[in-house]
Design an enzyme around this catalytic site. Structure first.
Site, PDB file in Angstrom:
ATOM      1  CB  CYS A  73      -0.875  -0.033   1.251  1.00 55.02           C
ATOM      2  SG  CYS A  73      -1.799   1.475   1.510  1.00 55.02           S
ATOM      3  CD  GLN A 268     -15.342 -13.102  14.992  1.00 53.10           C
ATOM      4  OE1 GLN A 268     -14.244 -12.544  14.930  1.00 53.10           O
ATOM      5  NE2 GLN A 268     -15.767 -13.665  16.105  1.00 53.10           N
ATOM      6  CB  CYS A 391      -9.561 -10.754  19.840  1.00 54.03           C
ATOM      7  SG  CYS A 391     -10.477 -10.027  21.208  1.00 54.03           S
TER       8      CYS A 391
HETATM    9  C1  LIG Z   1     -15.343 -11.018  20.355  1.00 58.16           C
HETATM   10  S1  LIG Z   1     -17.064 -10.680  20.402  1.00 58.16           S
HETATM   11  C2  LIG Z   1     -17.691 -12.249  19.922  1.00 58.16           C
HETATM   12  C3  LIG Z   1     -19.094 -12.276  19.378  1.00 58.16           C
HETATM   13  C4  LIG Z   1     -19.525 -13.563  18.661  1.00 58.16           C
HETATM   14  N1  LIG Z   1     -19.030 -14.756  19.302  1.00 58.16           N
HETATM   15  C5  LIG Z   1     -19.140 -13.561  17.197  1.00 58.16           C
HETATM   16  O1  LIG Z   1     -18.376 -14.428  16.756  1.00 58.16           O
HETATM   17  O2  LIG Z   1     -19.621 -12.689  16.451  1.00 58.16           O
HETATM   18  C6  LIG Z   1     -17.324 -10.589  22.115  1.00 58.16           C
HETATM   19  C7  LIG Z   1     -18.749 -10.410  22.543  1.00 58.16           C
HETATM   20  O3  LIG Z   1     -18.777 -10.335  23.982  1.00 58.16           O
HETATM   21  C8  LIG Z   1     -19.796  -9.450  24.365  1.00 58.16           C
HETATM   22  N2  LIG Z   1     -19.484  -9.036  25.752  1.00 58.16           N
HETATM   23  C9  LIG Z   1     -18.563  -8.136  26.164  1.00 58.16           C
HETATM   24  N3  LIG Z   1     -18.556  -8.073  27.516  1.00 58.16           N
HETATM   25  C10 LIG Z   1     -19.497  -8.955  27.961  1.00 58.16           C
HETATM   26  C11 LIG Z   1     -19.949  -9.348  29.252  1.00 58.16           C
HETATM   27  N4  LIG Z   1     -19.459  -8.800  30.362  1.00 58.16           N
HETATM   28  N5  LIG Z   1     -20.907 -10.291  29.338  1.00 58.16           N
HETATM   29  C12 LIG Z   1     -21.411 -10.859  28.212  1.00 58.16           C
HETATM   30  N6  LIG Z   1     -21.035 -10.518  26.965  1.00 58.16           N
HETATM   31  C13 LIG Z   1     -20.084  -9.576  26.838  1.00 58.16           C
HETATM   32  C14 LIG Z   1     -19.735  -8.353  23.326  1.00 58.16           C
HETATM   33  O4  LIG Z   1     -20.944  -7.639  23.271  1.00 58.16           O
HETATM   34  C15 LIG Z   1     -19.443  -9.141  22.049  1.00 58.16           C
HETATM   35  O5  LIG Z   1     -20.629  -9.507  21.398  1.00 58.16           O
END
Ligand SMILES: C[S@@+](CC[C@H](N)C(=O)[O-])C[C@H]1O[C@@H](n2cnc3c(N)ncnc32)[C@H](O)[C@@H]1O
Length: 435
Positions: A73, A268, A391
């Site tokens: 890039c 994602q 992550c």
């Molecule tokens: C890395 S994302 C994964 C979402 C899903 N597994 C996907 O593949 O699309 C992490 C998720 O954790 C949720 N999250 C963050 N803190 C949380 C908490 N204290 N309790 C429950 N969920 C939470 C976020 O809203 C988000 O949807």
């Protein structure tokens, strides 16, 4: 007293950090140098000073390292969207893998098997981005922040974004320049699904009638849904007629699934890698049909529905109520509602220590990790297997040590290169109970 950094310095790079930034020492001071590799002598521009360190970027390299490649890039390295385009791709992967293994080793966790890294597209993979907007000398800039700076990069395209979104950058700059309040739009978020894209304009002043007309024309010409956001995420509203049908979508053909999501939902970022990650996660369960699986931090049901399509009975938990609404809708659309249940739960809350019988757990937590209840979940649920998507190697390692203390072994771990050319590390770990 701290001395003011010089504008330019000549340094020899000693090592590279896990963030892809070269490290040099000048009179006992650490100098971090973007776009520089170990063994190189570089002339670097110092951009700022932070906690006694000088943060800089290499402008000229007199003895290029063997691992140096031409960045694909032309906005690299000034644009802060990528950190490692100057490093051969295989070496980027080695660096990420080493970071993961170092974090595990620091907490005394030894994986039984380290899988080869799973790789996907290296460019045009990114479906989401948050761009800064700045008015500089009468010109509107829309782009990622510059490295080590709050300035907005001058960029008309981006090779990591999926093409339909990358193409919008230059017209978007022209659109914002034509609006009545370009200096009152600090940020634009972009989100792309399989067939359509959306823009969310953060605006500090109401759009005028002519502004709305210009945005409507833009939405029509570029086939994009436009939203405005005047405050918190709850204030997101359609700005264009197309945004009244707010959903974007993506498919997972491996399981015959189609997901709908709202542009502000978590999804994602790299859809090709997502498919590989979901496959690997589902295959890591050696559960029989009808067995109960908990999908913790389930978002809109990305993993839950694939697990359900494989015949497992899934309970998805997640703190964001709108994500749970979407997960339920997605289960219905895919006729898997009989196989999934979803509930809103703050999984960090002490009230969520006992999640019931849970022999199988999939978790995909935020960067901060699984949270304080992890130990209780695996104790009270008599858990046999945990499939952990992460992550953050740091929180993954911390949680891995909790699981190992509770009698699990890290059966296998592998990197999924979800964000090529950046320092982000996405990992899948499979934990099995030893005793
Ligand atoms: C890395 S994302 C994964 C979402 C899903 N597994 C996907 O593949 O699309 C992490 C998720 O954790 C949720 N999250 C963050 N803190 C949380 C908490 N204290 N309790 C429950 N969920 C939470 C976020 O809203 C988000 O949807």
């Amino acid at each position: 007293m701290r001395s003011k950094p010089p504008k330019l310095i000549d340094v020899s790079i000693e090592s590279i950090g896990s963030d892809g930034i070269g490290v040099a020492k000048v009179e006992n001071r650490t100098v971090r140098v973007k776009n520089a590799l170990p063994g190189e002598s570089v002339s670097a521009r110092v951009l700022r000073s932070r906690k006694g360190e000088w943060l800089s970027e290499a402008l000229e390299v007199s003895r290029p390292a063997r691992l140096r490649v031409d960045p694909p890039c032309s906005y690299y390295p000034r644009c802060g969207g990528c950190a490692m385009q100057h490093l051969a791709y295989d070496s980027q992967i080695e660096l990420k893998q080493q970071r993961l293994l170092d974090e595990l080793s620091a907490v005394g966790v030894q994986p039984l098997v380290v899988d080869p890294a799973t790789l996907g597209p290296r460019l045009n993979y990114r479906t989401k981005a948050r761009f800064g907007v700045r008015l500089v000398d009468g010109q509107v800039l829309v782009g990622f922040r510059e490295s080590f700076s709050s300035r907005v990069s001058r960029m008309d395209g981006c090779l990591t974004l999926v093409a339909p979104v990358a193409r919008l950058l230059a017209p978007l700059q022209r659109l914002i320049a034509a609006l009545s309040c370009p200096d009152r739009i600090p940020q634009v978020e972009v989100a792309a699904g399989d067939g359509s894209s959306a823009l969310i304009f953060r605006h500090l002043e109401a759009f005028t009638e002519p502004d709305q007309q210009l945005i409507e024309e833009f939405a029509h010409t570029h086939q994009v849904k436009c939203f405005g956001q005047s405050g918190s995420v709850a204030t997101v509203r359609p700005l264009s007629a197309s945004a009244r049908m707010p959903y974007l979508g993506y498919g997972n053909p491996d399981y015959g699934l189609h997901f709908q999501f709202f542009p502000t939902d978590f999804t994602q970022v790299n859809l090709a890698m997502n498919r590989m990650l979901v496959n690997a996660a589902v295959n890591a369960f050696k559960a029989g049909p009808g067995e109960r699986v908990l999908d913790l931090f389930c978002g809109i049901g990305n993993f839950s529905l694939a697990l359900a399509a494989s015949g497992l009975q899934v309970e998805g938990l997640e703190s964001v109520a709108s994500a749970i609404d979407r997960a339920r809708e997605n289960a219905l659309r895919n006729r898997l509602d009989g196989w999934c249940e979803f509930a809103v739960r703050d999984l960090y809350d002490p009230a969520c220590q006992d999640l019931g019988r849970a022999p199988y757990i999939l978790m995909d937590p935020p960067r901060s990790g699984a949270g304080p209840n992890l130990q209780r979940w695996v104790q009270l649920g008599a858990t046999e297997r945990v499939v952990y998507v992460s992550c953050s190697p740091t929180s993954f390692a911390a949680d891995a040590s909790v699981l190992v203390r509770e009698g699990f072994e890290l059966e296998r771990v592998g990197l999924f290169d979800m964000f090529p050319h950046t320092a982000h590390v996405e990992t899948l770990g499979v934990f099995a109970r030893r005793w």
